[in-house]
Design an enzyme around this catalytic site. Sequence first.
Site, PDB file in Angstrom:
ATOM      1  N   SER B  29       3.327 -51.672 -59.736  1.00 16.84           N
ATOM      2  CA  SER B  29       3.137 -52.955 -60.423  1.00 16.84           C
ATOM      3  C   SER B  29       3.180 -54.123 -59.438  1.00 16.84           C
ATOM      4  O   SER B  29       4.001 -54.153 -58.525  1.00 16.84           O
ATOM      5  CB  SER B  29       4.243 -53.121 -61.463  1.00 16.84           C
ATOM      6  OG  SER B  29       4.075 -54.342 -62.137  1.00 16.84           O
ATOM      7  N   LYS B  53       0.239 -55.238 -63.501  1.00 15.10           N
ATOM      8  CA  LYS B  53       1.062 -56.395 -63.173  1.00 15.10           C
ATOM      9  C   LYS B  53       2.054 -56.595 -64.318  1.00 15.10           C
ATOM     10  O   LYS B  53       1.720 -56.336 -65.470  1.00 15.10           O
ATOM     11  CB  LYS B  53       0.119 -57.595 -63.042  1.00 15.10           C
ATOM     12  CG  LYS B  53       0.766 -58.865 -62.658  1.00 15.10           C
ATOM     13  CD  LYS B  53       0.133 -59.447 -61.400  1.00 15.10           C
ATOM     14  CE  LYS B  53       1.000 -60.536 -60.791  1.00 15.10           C
ATOM     15  NZ  LYS B  53       2.432 -60.223 -60.683  1.00 15.10           N
ATOM     16  N   ILE B  79       6.752 -64.078 -56.124  1.00 22.61           N
ATOM     17  CA  ILE B  79       5.601 -64.436 -56.959  1.00 22.61           C
ATOM     18  C   ILE B  79       6.116 -65.068 -58.257  1.00 22.61           C
ATOM     19  O   ILE B  79       5.559 -66.043 -58.750  1.00 22.61           O
ATOM     20  CB  ILE B  79       4.749 -63.180 -57.285  1.00 22.61           C
ATOM     21  CG1 ILE B  79       4.349 -62.426 -56.009  1.00 22.61           C
ATOM     22  CG2 ILE B  79       3.520 -63.560 -58.116  1.00 22.61           C
ATOM     23  CD1 ILE B  79       3.490 -63.158 -55.047  1.00 22.61           C
ATOM     24  N   CYS B 137      13.374 -57.663 -62.095  1.00 25.27           N
ATOM     25  CA  CYS B 137      12.624 -58.540 -61.198  1.00 25.27           C
ATOM     26  C   CYS B 137      13.582 -59.540 -60.561  1.00 25.27           C
ATOM     27  O   CYS B 137      14.244 -60.299 -61.262  1.00 25.27           O
ATOM     28  CB  CYS B 137      11.533 -59.299 -61.941  1.00 25.27           C
ATOM     29  SG  CYS B 137      10.628 -60.403 -60.849  1.00 25.27           S
ATOM     30  N   LYS B 172      12.261 -49.122 -65.062  1.00 26.52           N
ATOM     31  CA  LYS B 172      12.242 -49.311 -63.604  1.00 26.52           C
ATOM     32  C   LYS B 172      13.552 -49.948 -63.167  1.00 26.52           C
ATOM     33  O   LYS B 172      13.904 -51.036 -63.630  1.00 26.52           O
ATOM     34  CB  LYS B 172      11.062 -50.202 -63.231  1.00 26.52           C
ATOM     35  CG  LYS B 172      10.880 -50.417 -61.732  1.00 26.52           C
ATOM     36  CD  LYS B 172       9.565 -51.144 -61.467  1.00 26.52           C
ATOM     37  CE  LYS B 172       9.312 -51.372 -59.998  1.00 26.52           C
ATOM     38  NZ  LYS B 172       7.995 -52.000 -59.760  1.00 26.52           N
ATOM     39  N   ASN B 199      12.861 -50.953 -57.541  1.00 22.75           N
ATOM     40  CA  ASN B 199      12.232 -52.265 -57.449  1.00 22.75           C
ATOM     41  C   ASN B 199      12.592 -52.849 -56.085  1.00 22.75           C
ATOM     42  O   ASN B 199      13.260 -52.212 -55.278  1.00 22.75           O
ATOM     43  CB  ASN B 199      12.745 -53.151 -58.590  1.00 22.75           C
ATOM     44  CG  ASN B 199      11.740 -54.242 -58.952  1.00 22.75           C
ATOM     45  OD1 ASN B 199      11.032 -54.751 -58.078  1.00 22.75           O
ATOM     46  ND2 ASN B 199      11.682 -54.618 -60.211  1.00 22.75           N
ATOM     47  N   GLY B 253       8.526 -48.150 -49.858  1.00 17.45           N
ATOM     48  CA  GLY B 253       8.114 -47.916 -48.475  1.00 17.45           C
ATOM     49  C   GLY B 253       7.233 -46.719 -48.242  1.00 17.45           C
ATOM     50  O   GLY B 253       7.065 -46.275 -47.103  1.00 17.45           O
TER      51      GLY B 253
END
Lengths: 242, 313
Positions: B29, B53, B79, B137, B172, B199, B253
């Site tokens: 995402s 997204k 973002i 997030c 997540k 995340n 990664g």
Amino acid sequence: MKSKNYIGKIKLIEKINHDVYKLDIQSSLNDCKSGQFVSVLCPNKTLRRPFSICDFDKENKILTILIKLKGEGTKYLSSLKEGDEINFIAPLGNCFEFFKDKNALLVGAGIGIAPMLFLKKEMNERNINNYLISGFKADEEVIEGSDETIVGGSVLDNIEKIIKEKNIDVIYSCGPIIVLKMLSQIAKKLNIPCYVAMERVMACSIGVCRGCIIKLVRDNKIDNFSVCKDGPVFKGEEVLWD
Amino acid sequence: MGLEKLKTVLKNERTSKSLELKTPIIGASGTYGYNSEFEDFIDLNCFGAISTKGITIEKRLGNDGDRIFEVQNGLINRIGLENVGINAFIKEKLPVLRQKNIDFLLNIAGSTIDDYEKLAIIAQENDIKALEVNVSCPNVKQGCLEFGLNPNSLFELTRKIRRNYDGFLIVKLSPNTSDIKALATAVEQGGADCISAINTLRGLGIKIDYVGNKFLKKTVQGGLSGTCIKPVALYMVNQIRQAVKIPIIAMGGISKLDDLFEFILAGADAFQIGTANFIYPSICSNLAFELNDFMTKNNFKDFEHLKGAIINE
């Protein structure tokens, strides 16, 4: 035209002033337009680096970019030798719009001259009247190819006079944001359209990550636009500068 | 395409809910857009799915100022969940996903439990097969991070989404915790079918230039991603594996074939590729082909067998 990942070969690498290198890259890329850019892999860095296209030789499929030394990524690229491979994504972004019967003023500030040189070439090929003025901080920073070169002062110092003398109908520019902003304001005052090629730090370079956003006022609404995909060329009057 | 060997089924054994993927490789995402943005670079049939997204109820413009800060072997982003909002997603983005037959996880984020419930209901109504819930997030001031770091609220949140959504539910997880096992357990008990992790990590990028007798300073605080976070991701995935039985979609990664093997050993059942998409836009399909070639050359019948071999040999 679709963007693709190309592996090109360096045909020529040349130091053209104290910190700018000119790179000619041959690859299977067979078309691109002024205003568009390429995104070059720098193996020693996480992110690719975006560069305006400075020239394109269709017959020999050679792309030219100018690289100004800024950090480790550009240092790596400047160390490449003729024959070395280079990995880039191209062509990226939108391009400049042409107007057949309009007199065009092209303004390049510093390394911002790169896309202006390509634009001038494309205009010459189309017999569009154009005048390229460029500005540099000092003699050792000058990049050749303009109709008028200003060293030391601001490229904008005599701009209104030039616009009037040359009956300019449309302006195109690339350079530091302050120059683009002031030029857009001058153009607005004189009621002349002004197209600016913007620069931002980019991650994906294809419009997905939303890292290189600027704000525009379009249809009376403020919204986000990505420099990499919606731009890099925008109408100066639409850009929300602050 | 010849990638049949890579077919992957993520299955919650307790509920028998499952998600079938063409390959175990998913575009993460925030790095893959909403639908077909990558089609110039990859064959959309050659990878498992995209995670969209992160979608919120309302359209979001995200954060002002610098959003990207490059660091050694990684990237800090802030973002701020810029996205078109769920209504525009359903109206404009979903039809493209369906028309082009792109498998996807709908990634959702909210600032209240109510937001998540509403998004779950909309996903249910629109017959969306898989939901990935972003509870972590690090780039928005309110909301998801608070749910994401407290096992009790995470349990409650998962349970409420579950009540409104029958599809394959993935939560997540954030790595910004001292007890990832507790979070994983809460999510499993709340009724999730799968966990994706990790995340981004909280990070601070600082750049200082000394120009004209003055220090010019720039700081960017946000989520750290890229190859530099892989050891943390491996550790977290391994901890989660010890805590729960539901499948794990691992990320953090990943950029090469060996990384997939390492994550399998840590406990992964599928993978997401994030930051690496920015550098190698074909990487999701390239990794699928590389994995397929490896399995063909070394006589692994399917992805399950490869996993078994890595874990048990």
